[in-house]
Design an enzyme around this catalytic site. Structure first.
Site, PDB file in Angstrom:
ATOM      1  N   HIS A  18       1.067  -1.214  -0.053  1.00  0.00           N
ATOM      2  CA  HIS A  18      -0.117  -0.107  -0.014  1.00  0.00           C
ATOM      3  C   HIS A  18       0.935   1.172   0.067  1.00  0.00           C
ATOM      4  O   HIS A  18       2.050   1.101  -0.034  1.00  0.00           O
ATOM      5  CB  HIS A  18      -0.890  -0.013   1.292  1.00  0.00           C
ATOM      6  CG  HIS A  18      -0.333  -0.098   2.432  1.00  0.00           C
ATOM      7  ND1 HIS A  18       0.470   0.761   3.112  1.00  0.00           N
ATOM      8  CD2 HIS A  18      -0.549  -0.843   3.726  1.00  0.00           C
ATOM      9  CE1 HIS A  18       1.020   0.634   4.283  1.00  0.00           C
ATOM     10  NE2 HIS A  18       0.308  -0.642   4.456  1.00  0.00           N
ATOM     11  N   HIS A  21       3.694   1.610   2.427  1.00  0.00           N
ATOM     12  CA  HIS A  21       4.973   0.653   1.801  1.00  0.00           C
ATOM     13  C   HIS A  21       5.721   1.432   0.760  1.00  0.00           C
ATOM     14  O   HIS A  21       7.037   1.721   0.651  1.00  0.00           O
ATOM     15  CB  HIS A  21       4.768  -0.770   1.235  1.00  0.00           C
ATOM     16  CG  HIS A  21       3.911  -1.432   2.414  1.00  0.00           C
ATOM     17  ND1 HIS A  21       2.766  -2.178   2.043  1.00  0.00           N
ATOM     18  CD2 HIS A  21       4.256  -1.977   3.717  1.00  0.00           C
ATOM     19  CE1 HIS A  21       2.389  -2.781   2.731  1.00  0.00           C
ATOM     20  NE2 HIS A  21       3.241  -2.471   4.156  1.00  0.00           N
ATOM     21  N   CYS A 126       0.628  -8.779  21.263  1.00  0.00           N
ATOM     22  CA  CYS A 126       0.146  -8.214  20.005  1.00  0.00           C
ATOM     23  C   CYS A 126       0.528  -8.957  18.793  1.00  0.00           C
ATOM     24  O   CYS A 126       1.584  -9.078  18.501  1.00  0.00           O
ATOM     25  CB  CYS A 126       0.178  -6.913  19.662  1.00  0.00           C
ATOM     26  SG  CYS A 126      -0.472  -6.168  18.156  1.00  0.00           S
ATOM     27  N   CYS A 129       1.784  -6.714  15.976  1.00  0.00           N
ATOM     28  CA  CYS A 129       2.976  -6.247  16.228  1.00  0.00           C
ATOM     29  C   CYS A 129       4.276  -7.246  16.331  1.00  0.00           C
ATOM     30  O   CYS A 129       5.217  -6.781  16.368  1.00  0.00           O
ATOM     31  CB  CYS A 129       2.982  -5.371  17.717  1.00  0.00           C
ATOM     32  SG  CYS A 129       2.198  -3.838  17.599  1.00  0.00           S
ATOM     33  N   CYS A 148      -3.700  -2.887  22.022  1.00  0.00           N
ATOM     34  CA  CYS A 148      -2.294  -2.432  21.434  1.00  0.00           C
ATOM     35  C   CYS A 148      -2.230  -0.975  21.199  1.00  0.00           C
ATOM     36  O   CYS A 148      -3.297  -0.388  20.404  1.00  0.00           O
ATOM     37  CB  CYS A 148      -1.950  -3.215  20.307  1.00  0.00           C
ATOM     38  SG  CYS A 148      -0.753  -2.640  19.251  1.00  0.00           S
ATOM     39  N   HIS A 151      -1.821  -0.942  17.292  1.00  0.00           N
ATOM     40  CA  HIS A 151      -2.875  -1.421  16.408  1.00  0.00           C
ATOM     41  C   HIS A 151      -4.524  -1.266  16.882  1.00  0.00           C
ATOM     42  O   HIS A 151      -5.198  -1.552  16.093  1.00  0.00           O
ATOM     43  CB  HIS A 151      -2.662  -2.740  16.092  1.00  0.00           C
ATOM     44  CG  HIS A 151      -1.380  -3.062  15.086  1.00  0.00           C
ATOM     45  ND1 HIS A 151      -0.161  -3.311  15.730  1.00  0.00           N
ATOM     46  CD2 HIS A 151      -1.374  -3.028  13.667  1.00  0.00           C
ATOM     47  CE1 HIS A 151       0.730  -3.350  14.698  1.00  0.00           C
ATOM     48  NE2 HIS A 151       0.173  -3.416  13.393  1.00  0.00           N
ATOM     49  N   LYS A 298      -3.165   5.974  10.380  1.00  0.00           N
ATOM     50  CA  LYS A 298      -2.122   5.497   9.841  1.00  0.00           C
ATOM     51  C   LYS A 298      -3.009   4.201   8.915  1.00  0.00           C
ATOM     52  O   LYS A 298      -4.120   3.699   9.231  1.00  0.00           O
ATOM     53  CB  LYS A 298      -1.548   4.272  10.810  1.00  0.00           C
ATOM     54  CG  LYS A 298      -0.474   3.694  10.063  1.00  0.00           C
ATOM     55  CD  LYS A 298       0.445   2.629  11.078  1.00  0.00           C
ATOM     56  CE  LYS A 298       1.385   1.993  10.151  1.00  0.00           C
ATOM     57  NZ  LYS A 298       1.911   1.075  11.234  1.00  0.00           N
ATOM     58  N   LYS A 301      -4.805  -2.540   6.683  1.00  0.00           N
ATOM     59  CA  LYS A 301      -6.005  -3.142   6.368  1.00  0.00           C
ATOM     60  C   LYS A 301      -7.209  -3.434   7.354  1.00  0.00           C
ATOM     61  O   LYS A 301      -8.236  -3.244   6.810  1.00  0.00           O
ATOM     62  CB  LYS A 301      -5.461  -4.788   6.133  1.00  0.00           C
ATOM     63  CG  LYS A 301      -6.381  -5.912   5.489  1.00  0.00           C
ATOM     64  CD  LYS A 301      -5.584  -7.135   5.376  1.00  0.00           C
ATOM     65  CE  LYS A 301      -6.526  -8.119   4.799  1.00  0.00           C
ATOM     66  NZ  LYS A 301      -6.083  -9.553   4.790  1.00  0.00           N
TER      67      LYS A 301
END
Length: 505
Positions: A18, A21, A126, A129, A148, A151, A298, A301
């Site tokens: 995505h 990246h 997590c 992570c 977390c 996330h 952020k 998915k």
């Protein structure tokens, strides 16, 4: 010869690539293209992280074995980087034999040093992570406890016998090393966060699992599978031959790591301690980037806000997208991606400035100089602007700040447009005065093409060819190539199609 070794994080293959990246990978590509312009022997490595519980769960959900799953997803990352014109020298996968050999070598060295020991651990973990958290690190979200902090999902409770790396022994050694290498963590404010983690006290961390099969067995106890961070981080050594080609490893190590702010603990605390234990020199430096946010969050998915970079290329063009990623946000800060911002940056910097300058120069040269390039004036006011552009751009690239480097380069574009507006060669009769002004503009474009080539390589080459230069702009060598006066009279100048047609929302 100076050797430069730059890495991106290796990306998890539990989902397709995505924009986040792409951001880090394009930054690394531009930094290494600049390094090559300086004449450095340069290696740029990216790749995929393919072991761990997260991958095993994703494979199970897809009805595939973990190897089948990773074999399907990993090539999509390689294909995306090819489409984004990433000039990486290597693409490493953690399922490769060379990586497994490097992991076994590093583990054995740390074990032999007495820094890996068997223990039992119970704690909150997590999966996303691949990290244990203490109670004071967890957060409450929407009334749900033990979430977390990265996330925003509940953690799981794990209890099992693990081997542990005794990170707690390395606090003073890490602080001493960073004190002796004050520029290793860039930018400074991100580095301070890493140092704060060390000063706050270090906990030993698990390096193995017995409840997991998808991974690399420990060399001294194959009932245990290597914990994902000890596995993943070693890719940076594996890519230069650690454990298989000692000469290659000695030639290239240490590396410059490009990482995101969410993996600072693992890269800037765990990793150098692991290397110290194994008798390996720590990395040269870390460039710690912020996040490209979408709607203030952020990309993930889970959040459903993932932006596919290849879709944006279809709309804005490859170099338009690359320029936006590099120029919009200072490296180390968070940026907020919007489509309107993408188009606005494209129209203002690329269409109105660079594209308009190239078209204007070619048009005037055709009408006033017979389509033939003329020489610049040695005492042109643009000579000083060109020197400033190179000096500032070089310092910014060296400081791993592409946005500042591009702003310095665009300073020369703005100065050249202003020089043309002041002299108005399109209104003058052909002659020495017009020739000098247009020679100045052509020389400025020559230098601009070189300076912007790390960011927008295809466009830089197009500008290079349109002003009549031969060969490849990427083959130029700095600083000599940026010295004023390199454009010689005589080449044919062509206009061509607009480099960056304006986009209307």
């Amino acid at each position: 010869m100076t050797r430069t070794y730059v890495t991106t994080p290796i990306y998890y293959v539990n989902a397709e690539p995505h924009l986040g990246h792409a951001y880090t990978t394009i930054v690394g590509d531009a930094i290494t293209r600049w390094s090559r312009l300086l004449g450095n022997d340069t290696k740029y490595v990216t790749g995929t992280d393919e072991h761990g519980l997260k991958i095993q769960q994703a494979a199970d959900a897809a009805g595939l074995t973990p190897q089948q799953f990773t074999d399907e997803i990993a090539p999509k990352f390689a294909a995306a980087w090819e489409r984004l014109n990433i000039a990486n020298d290597d693409f490493i996968r953690t399922t490769e034999p060379r990586h497994k050999a490097a992991v076994a070598e590093l583990l054995q060295r740390c074990y032999d040093a007495g820094d890996i020991e068997l223990d039992t651990f119970a704690g909150k973990y997590c999966v996303a992570c691949e990290e244990y958290y203490s109670d004071d690190e967890l957060v409450i979200l929407d009334g749900v406890e033990d979430c977390c902090p990265v996330h925003a999902r509940p953690v799981q409770y794990f209890e099992e016998e693990n081997y542990f790396f005794r990170l707690s022994r390395f606090q003073d050694r890490l602080l001493d090393w960073y004190a002796k290498h004050p520029t290793a963590l860039r930018p400074e404010h991100r580095g301070n966060e890493a140092l704060g983690l060390i000063r706050g006290g270090l906990r030993d961390f698990s390096v193995s699992r017995t409840s997991l099969e998808w991974g690399i067995p420990l060399p001294w106890d194959p009932k245990h599978v290597t914990y994902v961070w000890f596995d993943a981080l070693t890719n940076y050594l594996a890519a230069v031959g650690f454990g298989s080609d000692d000469q290659d490893y000695r030639d290239w190590w240490p590396a410059t790591h490009l990482i995101g702010k969410d993996i600072v603990r693992q890269h800037c605390v765990y990793w150098p301690a692991m290397l110290m234990s194994a008798g390996v020199e720590p990395p040269k430096r870390w460039a710690i980037g912020g996040w490209l946010l979408v709607g203030g969050e952020k990309m993930s998915k889970t959040s459903g806000n993932v932006v596919n970079p290849l879709d944006l290329i279809d709309d804005i063009g490859l170099d338009g997208f690359r320029y936006y990623v590099l120029a919009e946000t200072p490296y180390g800060s968070d940026g907020d991606f919007t489509y309107e911002g993408l188009v606005g940056r494209y129209n203002s910097d690329l269409a109105n400035n660079l594209g308009n300058l190239a078209a204007r120069v070619a048009t005037v040269v055709a009408k006033k100089c017979g389509g033939v390039g003329t020489a610049p004036s040695p005492d042109s006011p643009l000579a000083a602007a060109a020197t400033t552009a190179y000096t500032d751009a070089a310092a910014s690239w060296d400081d791993l700040q592409p946005s500042r480097a591009l702003d310095a380069t665009w300073g020369l574009i703005r100065a050249t447009n202003a020089h043309l507006e002041q002299n108005e060669p399109w209104k003058a009769e052909p002659g020495p005065a017009v020739d000098a002004v247009m020679g100045d503009a052509l020389e400025a474009l020559r230098i601009v093409a070189i300076l912007c080539s790390p960011a927008i390589p295809d466009t830089a080459q197009a500008v290079w060819e349109r002003i009549g230069m031969s060969g490849q702009v990427a083959d130029q060598r700095l600083p000599d190539a940026a010295t004023w006066g390199g454009y010689e009279a005589g080449p044919t100048v062509t206009k061509g199609d607009p480099l960056f047609p304006r986009i209307t929302l």
